[in-house]
Design an enzyme around this catalytic site. Structure first.
Site, PDB file in Angstrom:
ATOM      1  N   CYS C   8      51.269  -0.551   6.085  1.00  0.00           N
ATOM      2  CA  CYS C   8      50.276  -0.347   7.133  1.00  0.00           C
ATOM      3  C   CYS C   8      50.390  -1.320   8.292  1.00  0.00           C
ATOM      4  O   CYS C   8      50.936  -2.411   8.168  1.00  0.00           O
ATOM      5  CB  CYS C   8      48.869  -0.530   6.576  1.00  0.00           C
ATOM      6  N   GLY C  36      54.277   2.029   9.707  1.00  0.00           N
ATOM      7  CA  GLY C  36      53.754   3.172   8.948  1.00  0.00           C
ATOM      8  C   GLY C  36      53.787   4.417   9.795  1.00  0.00           C
ATOM      9  O   GLY C  36      53.253   4.425  10.892  1.00  0.00           O
ATOM     10  N   ASN C 111      45.639  -3.425   5.226  1.00  0.00           N
ATOM     11  CA  ASN C 111      47.057  -3.443   4.885  1.00  0.00           C
ATOM     12  C   ASN C 111      47.215  -4.273   3.617  1.00  0.00           C
ATOM     13  O   ASN C 111      46.744  -5.410   3.567  1.00  0.00           O
ATOM     14  CB  ASN C 111      47.836  -4.080   6.047  1.00  0.00           C
ATOM     15  N   GLY C 112      47.860  -3.687   2.609  1.00  0.00           N
ATOM     16  CA  GLY C 112      48.073  -4.447   1.373  1.00  0.00           C
ATOM     17  C   GLY C 112      47.586  -3.708   0.144  1.00  0.00           C
ATOM     18  O   GLY C 112      46.826  -2.746   0.245  1.00  0.00           O
ATOM     19  N   TYR C 256      62.972  -7.587   7.315  1.00  0.00           N
ATOM     20  CA  TYR C 256      63.135  -6.202   7.706  1.00  0.00           C
ATOM     21  C   TYR C 256      61.937  -5.548   8.410  1.00  0.00           C
ATOM     22  O   TYR C 256      62.094  -4.839   9.388  1.00  0.00           O
ATOM     23  CB  TYR C 256      63.505  -5.389   6.466  1.00  0.00           C
TER      24      TYR C 256
END
Lengths: 474, 474, 474, 474
Positions: C8, C36, C111-112, C256
């Site tokens: 996210c 995302g 997010n997570g 990345y």
């Protein structure tokens, strides 16, 4: 019950000054939507520049506030709804056809099939012409623009072209400065003229489109007539109008295609259908408790049958109005059937009754068999089917999509056999003569002197084409 | 003429073994589409795992071969069509509502409005509950899952929940192993049960959905009844069924909402409407030449009026079936009007006639005025309007979307004033008593002992909520 | 080469007065789109009323001028882009999650992944809570609203909730009057704060989103910090901030996930990658003629490798930018392969050369094998592959979607085996220690004192969940 | 930075036996997508019957598994991607153009603009031809089919047609039995030939399309050459090939249009660009700390500049790859700008540095000004812009869409003025002679003996049309 397909509806409007005519055409096309659900298009003319929006789909799918708005103000516009009778559904065949040629631009909308389009295409191709579509409209466009190079005006070109194109056509052509309506000399397809409250002139396949845009019906275009509107003036060219000859309006306009509130060549469609029912009650009487119609197109005839027979009229079937284009039809293998989705039977009207049910036609017979079954399941003691059209026995070359002979039940079976196949207690079809008799009736005197009944009796009012449209392109 | 909105149609099916039930639900929802056109959804249960597809749009917009196929084989399924009566159209409110809770999964579909949802929401939120939607369905889900934690079975939880939720609801609940149908103790909304040819059990808002999927009508669910299907067995819990008390089916189901081929609580909808016409002809007689109905919902009553009055029935208005959701309605400022697009007048039936026209209701009056004008433009000499329902004077708290009082013409004007406003020569409404009298008629004995007529006479069968749904969320 | 997925990106903005913030959020989400691509959403708050648009698809698919415009003026807004790491793609799981609860409304983006969401769900369901989605966001919403009932403010509720939810989360919460940003005490996921030119406050997953909307970077949110904006004032709650403990930012943000122009916890992503290349050149040197990177994420490390090794940097592969979501990938059976569609090899750079090619990771190995083949087909004499990350050996529980062990080539094979399988002349991976060493480098001192490297070395900074998200819902 | 537009990419394939070639064409078009993003189309030939799918949109928008599959097996196919240089975007102008004519069917794809299409249209219209589109492709179709009537074969017709059509064209024509590729005698547009592993023959605008489908590059089609594939045999007609005359490949293919991994007329596009950077470093040297390129098309030249100048190459700007067709560009009035959305500046590379930034061209100058600002905001101490093309001063008549003179900054301002307007510390453009010098370089010897540089120096290799395409149709 949606078995036959008419190919097109056309509409054109000419106004003295610029306004948002695209929306007017939109409303007219909505009223002509029953004549074709495959593609829709509108072309507008502003200051001699023609622009067009067209696509596959219903009028309300193709058009939205945005693209109607973008078409902008204009003083002329034409529109079209299409059902294709030859070849695959294709965007290339959608109308209006917009053409750029030496003398400018042209937008053409047309209803009907030519019988010599194969010959004309060959002739044109030999001269180096190329074709983008498989439609007769492109052939007509070529012939007209070809004639235009040889003569002084676009209406003269239309007139000259009419000596070369043969068959059924009601067309509306929009040039940079003129709106022209023309109907083939045998008058196969309907075309009428109306007047807007502010003086604008409109042409339409059916009078119901005039009402919907607030126009007043003026008159039908005569078979063979060319009407040109230019600078607000109307000129009529009658050189192709044949005096004393019989005209050939497709009788299926009255039986099934046209909207019941339309008036075509002097005959109210609703009245024709009511009289069909009256005639059927005389020719195929039966003892029964209730007369019902298969909605929507069987209702008028059922009402007529009741009037004549004194058997009470009833509302025994209702139609589901949510079966649209994207409806997923049941598989053949499923127990459920299409008729059961489309129609609901009203048990309290049918239970323990001897029922006369009127439908407009039988093509393959499967639908009729399902209707008979539906009525019996709802408790009907007897089911007598009466059909307000004769049996189909012959192909149509003028633009009506009739199944091939193998599929036409009447080509394979006698009426008693059909009665047994569909499971009815009795079955009667209207005769061709009965239909023609109705048109002679004092109340419904037809402006044209006859109808084409070739699909019933094989009496084609023209030569018959050697190569059919389907053969050519498939 | 599409003025009132019902909020929902529900459907559920239980089969002994796995098959592609999603398609069966699809066909049922097509038959219930008239009950709600805003959103549609189907949930299926395979091996205790519930999956769902739902979205805004018509049934045939939301579903296609692909997503129906992906729903796969299952032995239970429920479906829903929705018209929202509170707040904006929203995806969150689409049903089935799919819930994950301690004891597993649950899919719920429901029709009706609670009167104590505001209080219940408050109470739940105080306990820490959070809400994703503004719908009563989420409140009901919470109450049922809350009860489920305290008791031994989901059907017991439903029964306990019914002591707490008040108002109108016909619901179908699918748990991992059971299909449960429940109807509120006053029976505001219809709900019936049928049987598939192979023994499967179905529940539906209206019996027309049974016919469309080939199911046989078994009986109506009683007001207050809970029916549970598990392992192919049917159990009925009657603990909420009140003996001897009057029931309160929404009378508008008969007048307008339901499909004429449905039978609700023992009464054929078509019959009720025909008798309304008969009653109107007695209570508001008039001398005239033809009786016509405003299609589709005024046709049955027009037929009844004709039967009683002996004035010939006629087909004077036809409806354009291509006015769909994406139709661009004319601006107020345009000369053209919506009625002229939706309806076509058949001149030959109306010209120089004294016309009785039957419609099912008058809400704001604008549509009625346009209809009168349309008939006069088609040549009607006199226009006598008869309405097969009483005047609306009060809000509905049970799920029918009636305009606010400022917009209800009958709240602002007397009947003679309305007659003048709409331009009719005479105007008559059915009385509440006439409607109730019809239900007592021998032929149409209602299985429940009464109807809710609060929108007409203000006699609410329950307390009235303090805070309306609209106030809460807007 | 697109092998791993972050779940996210979040964004929030608070302004002093109402303006069209939805468009600002739109631009921020476009800049976070790489985090995302499955769903996108924006919620706005105007006068304490929260409205939301969200759907499956890219930001530019979900939003258009019309729906952004309809969101209207507001003084706060949050947005979200999502890649789902558990279960099927589903609309229910799209964020922002909009909640109605006792104290008002709330919109949450996050997010997570939590490690105790299974236990929390169970506990909540036992209390009667129901779940619509399978996402951790709904669990967090419940915990926060539950705490809200017990305490005086929403930020206190967030703080209390943080004692109960365990795992990785960077969240932004919008209440009727406040905008709150919180980051888990181990700082697994990035979150930073910026300032608009007019004084507005913004929060974002990455600093690149700040630049794109014209905001100035202020600072990273500390692991464990809760920042509340109310009436234009900013308050920081540091009670969950652990002094002296190591933090655990996901190292893959540097390797990345993050955009190279972002700065996370004091480290420029681009710099980290260049230093990875430098480190690889030291630890896995090779004689060669050119160093190239696999675009886009291998370019920075290739540049670093060249700097250190003095082997010339070259542009040897280019990426086709038209391979979007609707691209039809070649079948396995077709000769053509995906890498050949995505990448073009520049023959003049590669022909007869000894080539070092740098990629960011190897997951299954098939892509790497195709890249080696592509380079050899373009004439490379030798292909030496260097990977700027260690080998994957362990699952991630914090929100990164790593393949299962059966698919991870490094779980099945030694490095020499992998080298042979992909057909390279030599192969070298960066070691975990090298990565950690880079973070200690003077230039790139990390504000947090460590990174999570569990997917490489199995050193999980928290307990490990007993039941994985996938097991629960599939 | 996306300022100029090439109009088309073409592809054709001939196989010995039937297979699903549509998918091969799909992959080739994906690789040619950079040459045109407005419309895409594929036509296939099975047993002499040609069918076509084409529409507005990207290749991956127009095609899906379903319509590719429906195109079925075939032994020949052609495809096209288009950017329109004249008039509005329109479906009518999408290619392949499918024509039905006397000798059968024909599908034509083409790249380039004729200079005598106005005269040819007039001449054709005088003969009665009608046009559906505004594209040169329809003119070419007419000329070829017209010649076909007079001669024995379609390839002879193409050859005869080439005496009449003047200007730029690389075309592929599919007749019932042959696949024909032809390139105009001046070779304005690229066209090459390749071989499939199984022996099939392919033609493509650029060699990158060959690689993507697994074909081997064979050779460029010579300017003026006509290659015919029939029954698996290849015939070359060199009658239009002019010995000793200079050819006129559009130099912008090397500077900007073509993909860097393509090789055109013997020159690798990547090499040309690197050498442009080397040349710029010689002609416009500067002292600086880092050289960066504007991605994607400035990267190669930046690399060359660094090689020559010994100033370190850096990755200072990254491109957001999610800015697609449906991206909503910021208003002019908004503070935020387009460049800030498209590009991210990497602060650690730029801060306190003297930066050389290489872009491929300057059209209006606004983008360049925003780039300079972006770099300064990221901390660049000095910004020296170098442009790897000369200044645009003249219109292109051969198919490149260059802005009108009023918009071309170089037509209105001197280079020092431009430097000031864009806010750079220094500015240098490549000279025409430098570009031509590169082509003479030993390594990159061009197979054709020259390039068209008219947009820079006004030296048009043909007559100039009197009436531009835009004037005719707007």
């Amino acid at each position: 019950m949606d078995k036959l397909h008419e190919e097109c509806g056309v509409f054109g409007i000419y106004e003295g000054s610029n306004s948002k005519l695209a929306k007017t055409v939109y409303y007219a096309l909505i009223s002509l939507q029953h004549r074709g659900q495959e593609s829709a298009g509108i072309a507008v003319n502003r200051d001699r520049v023609i622009r067009c929006v067209k696509d596959l789909g219903l009028v309300s799918d193709v058009f939205n506030e945005e693209n109607l708005d973008k078409l902008g103000e204009c003083n002329m516009a034409v529109g079209h709804v299409r059902y294709s009778t030859s070849g695959a559904v294709s965007k290339e065949n959608a109308q209006p056809m917009l053409i750029k040629h030496l003398k400018g631009q042209m937008a053409l909308v047309h209803n009907g099939n030519l019988i010599n389009s194969y010959e004309l295409r060959n002739e044109l191709e030999k001269k180096g012409c190329i074709f983008h579509s498989t439609s007769d409209t492109e052939v007509i466009s070529y012939i007209i623009t070809g004639e235009r190079l040889k003569c002084g005006s676009i209406e003269e070109a239309v007139s000259n072209a009419m000596y070369r194109i043969k068959g059924a056509y009601s067309l509306i052509l929009m040039s940079p400065a003129k709106l022209i309506a023309a109907r083939d000399p045998l008058g196969f397809k309907p075309l009428c003229m109306g007047k807007m409250p502010d003086g604008g002139i409109v042409f339409a396949s059916e009078s119901c489109a005039l009402s919907s845009v607030g126009a007043e019906f003026v008159r039908d275009i005569l078979p063979g007539e060319i009407v040109t509107v230019e600078n607000g003036e109307i000129r009529s060219d009658l050189s192709h109008v044949k005096k004393d000859s019989k005209s050939s309006l497709c009788i299926f306009e009255y039986i099934y295609f046209a909207r019941p509130d339309s008036k075509i060549d002097g005959v109210f469609v609703h009245d024709f259908r009511v009289k069909s029912g009256i005639s059927l009650a005389k020719s195929h009487p039966v003892e029964a408790d209730v007369v019902i119609g298969v909605p929507d197109s069987g209702l008028d005839a059922a009402y007529g049958f009741s009037l004549q027979s004194k058997i009470p009229y009833g509302i025994g079937l209702i139609k589901n109005k949510y079966i649209g284009r994207s409806f997923i039809a049941p598989d053949q293998t499923e127990r459920r059937n299409m008729v059961r989705m489309k129609l609901g039977a009203i048990e309290s009207v049918l239970k323990d009754k001897r029922v006369v049910v009127i439908d407009d036609s039988i093509v393959r017979g499967t639908t009729s068999a399902q209707i008979v079954k539906l009525l019996r399941d709802a408790g009907a003691k007897e089911v007598h089917m009466r059909i307000s059209s004769p049996t189909f026995l012959n192909p149509c070359y003028y633009g009506t999509d009739i199944d091939s002979r193998e599929n036409l039940i009447a080509c394979q079976h006698t009426i008693p056999e059909i009665c047994e196949l569909i499971g009815a207690d009795s079955l009667g079809f209207m005769e061709v003569d009965e239909a023609l008799e109705i048109l002679k009736d004092g109340d419904t005197k037809c402006s044209c002197s006859g109808c084409c009944t070739a699909c019933f009796d094989g009496k084609y009012p023209t030569e018959v084409p050697q190569v059919s449209a389907k053969e050519r392109f498939e």
